[in-house]
Design an enzyme around this catalytic site. Structure first.
Site, short mmCIF file in Angstrom:
data_model
loop_
_atom_site.label_atom_id
_atom_site.label_comp_id
_atom_site.label_asym_id
_atom_site.label_seq_id
_atom_site.Cartn_x
_atom_site.Cartn_y
_atom_site.Cartn_z
N SER A 194 40.96 42.55 37.07
CA SER A 194 39.59 42.94 37.42
C SER A 194 39.57 44.43 37.75
CB SER A 194 39.08 42.08 38.58
OG SER A 194 37.73 42.38 38.88
N THR A 195 39.21 44.79 38.97
CA THR A 195 39.11 46.20 39.35
C THR A 195 40.45 46.91 39.17
OG1 THR A 195 37.44 45.58 40.98
CG2 THR A 195 38.44 47.77 41.20
N HIS A 222 37.63 41.19 33.99
CA HIS A 222 36.24 41.18 34.45
C HIS A 222 35.57 42.48 34.00
CE1 HIS A 222 37.57 38.43 38.03
NE2 HIS A 222 37.51 37.78 36.87
N MET A 315 39.57 42.53 42.69
CA MET A 315 39.02 42.00 43.92
C MET A 315 38.72 40.52 43.76
SD MET A 315 35.27 43.78 43.79
CE MET A 315 34.05 43.32 42.57
N ASP A 318 39.96 35.17 41.88
CA ASP A 318 39.91 34.49 40.59
C ASP A 318 41.32 34.31 40.03
OD1 ASP A 318 38.62 33.27 38.45
OD2 ASP A 318 38.37 35.15 37.35
#
Length: 378
Positions: A194-195, A222, A315, A318
Site C-alpha cells: 500500500s503506502t 492499493h 497502512m 490488509d
C-alpha cells in the site's frame, strides 16, 4: 499563500496544501479543519509558493498537486524533500493517463502516496475525504519520526553501529520456521502493498528477475482505478520482465507479474489444472479495493506449501487475516521490517499474527525470494 499561526498542542500533524485550484484548496482545508489532531499550516497555489513558504510553515505532510503552472509537482517534489528530511508528500492527481504517469514518476522520486481527485471514474468526494485523512494520519507521525531521526543522526565521520536485523516472530504453525532443507519449493509469489508500495515493488521485482521464470508473481497494490496500468508499465521498465494489469481469465504464468486493477478485487481460481485470474467488483474488504486478503487466500488454496506471500509497506492491516492459514498450509510469509517501511501498518499486522517466517529489510526481500525459488532448481 496563506500560512496559519503555530498551534498548541505541539503534536498536531501539520499539513501544507499545494494546488492551483481554489476549490480543491478550500475543500481540503475545510475537511482538515474539522478533524482532531491535524491542522493546515499553509495553502499554496503553486510549487513556487510552497518552496518559498516552506520554512515558515514547517509541515509534516504536503498534499501536492501534480499539474500546476509556474512549478508543477514533479519539479517541486525534490526541492520539498530536500528542505525537510522525512517529509511525507501525497501527490494529488487528476484521473488521466498523463496524471497517472506523472504521479508514478513522483513516487519514484520519493513521494509517499498518491490520491486521485474525485471524478465519476475515481470515486466520490466522501471516499476521497476518507482516503485523504487516512493517509495524512498514517504518514504524519511516521514523517515526524523520520525527521527526528535525521536531526539526531550521528555525523558522517563518526562510525555508527550496524542496524540489527529484526527477529522474526515465533511461528504459529510447524511448517513456519522449518529448516531450509525441509521447506517446500516456491511455486508462486503473492505480494501485498500500500503506502510506499510502488517504490518497494520496484526494488523487489528488480531483484526477482533471476527467479521470475520459475514462479508467477501476483500483486495487490492499493491504488486508484486507472493508475495500475501505468504502474504495471513502470514496473516492467524497472524489473526487466513483463508486468501487466490482470484481466479476468488471464492464465497465471511464470515469467510474468500480474497487478490487480485499481478498484477491483483480484483473486486466483483453477481452470482445470492451471491457475487463472479472477477480477471482481465486490464490496471493499478491510476498507480496501483491491484487497490483499482475497489474493492471499486464493493463492494459498491453489499453491499451498509452494506459496511465498510478501507483505510490504502500507497502512492498515490488509492481508494479515490470511497469514495464519498460509503458514498452516506450509507456505511462507515474509514481512518488510519497520525500519525500511514508509508505514509499518500492514507488515506490522502480519508480524503480530506470529506466523511470519521472515521479517526482512526491503533490500533483502528480493534476494531471499530468489534463493528460495531457485533452491533445488539449479
Amino acid at each position: 499563500m496563506a500560512i496559519a499561526a503555530a498551534s498548541d498542542p505541539s503534536d498536531l500533524i501539520r499539513v501544507m496544501i499545494v494546488d492551483d485550484s481554489v476549490f480543491v484548496r478550500g475543500l481540503a482545508a475545510r475537511w482538515i479543519s474539522e478533524e482532531d489532531g491535524v491542522e493546515v499550516v499553509a495553502s499554496c497555489r503553486s510549487g513556487l509558493q510552497a518552496i518559498s513558504g516552506f520554512a515558515a510553515a514547517r509541515p509534516d505532510v504536503v498534499i501536492l498537486d501534480v499539474e500546476m503552472p509556474d512549478m508543477d509537482g514533479v519539479q517541486a517534489l525534490p526541492l520539498l524533500l530536500a528542505a525537510k528530511p522525512g517529509l511525507a508528500v501525497i501527490m494529488n492527481s487528476s484521473f488521466t493517463t498523463h496524471g497517472a504517469d506523472l504521479s508514478l514518476r513522483c513516487l519514484a522520486l520519493g513521494a509517499a502516496d498518491v490520491l486521485a481527485k474525485p471524478s465519476k471514474a475515481s470515486g466520490s468526494p466522501d471516499e476521497y475525504r476518507r482516503d485523504l485523512m487516512a493517509k495524512v494520519r498514517a504518514l504524519g507521525p511516521a514523517a515526524r519520526r523520520r525527521a527526528g531521526q535525521a536531526a539526531v543522526a550521528a555525523p558522517k565521520d563518526v562510525p555508527r553501529a550496524p542496524r540489527q536485523k529484526p527477529i522474526p516472530a515465533p511461528a504459529a504453525a510447524p511448517a513456519v520456521g522449518a529448516s531450509r532443507s525441509g521447506a517446500s519449493q516456491i511455486r508462486a509469489i503473492a505480494i501485498g502493498s500500500s503506502t510506499g508500495g510502488p517504490q518497494a515493488l520496484a526494488e523487489v521485482l528488480r531483484a526477482l528477475k533471476p527467479a521470475a521464470a520459475h514462479a508467477p508473481i501476483v500483486i495487490v497494490q492499493h491504488m486508484p482505478a486507472g493508475f495500475t496500468a501505468t504502474l504495471a508499465k513502470h514496473l516492467t521498465e524497472t524489473s526487466g520482465f513483463p508486468v501487466r494489469e490482470a484481466m479476468d481469465g488471464d492464465p497465471i504464468l511464470s515469467g510474468t507479474a500480474y497487478v490487480a486493477p485499481g478498484g477491483r478485487h483480484f483473486s486466483l481460481d483453477l481452470d482445470g489444472s492451471r491457475a487463472v485470474a479472477r477480477i471482481e467488483d465486490g464490496a471493499p474488504i478491510n476498507f480496501c479495493k483491491p484487497s490483499v486478503d482475497p489474493l492471499f487466500r486464493s493463492a494459498e488454496r491453489i499453491f499451498k506449501s509452494g506459496l511465498a506471500a510478501v507483505v510490504l509497506t502500507g497502512m492498515g492491516s490488509d492481508g494479515a487475516s490470511a497469514v495464519p492459514s498460509i503458514a498452516a498450509s506450509g507456505g511462507r510469509v515474509i514481512a518488510q521490517d519497520e525500519a525500511s517501511s514508509v508505514v509499518w501498518g500492514m507488515p506490522g499486522a502480519a508480524v503480530a499474527t506470529g506466523a511470519c517466517a521472515e521479517v526482512l529489510p526491503l533490500k533483502e526481500i528480493g534476494p531471499w525470494l530468489v534463493r528460495e525459488t531457485l533452491r533445488g532448481r539449479r
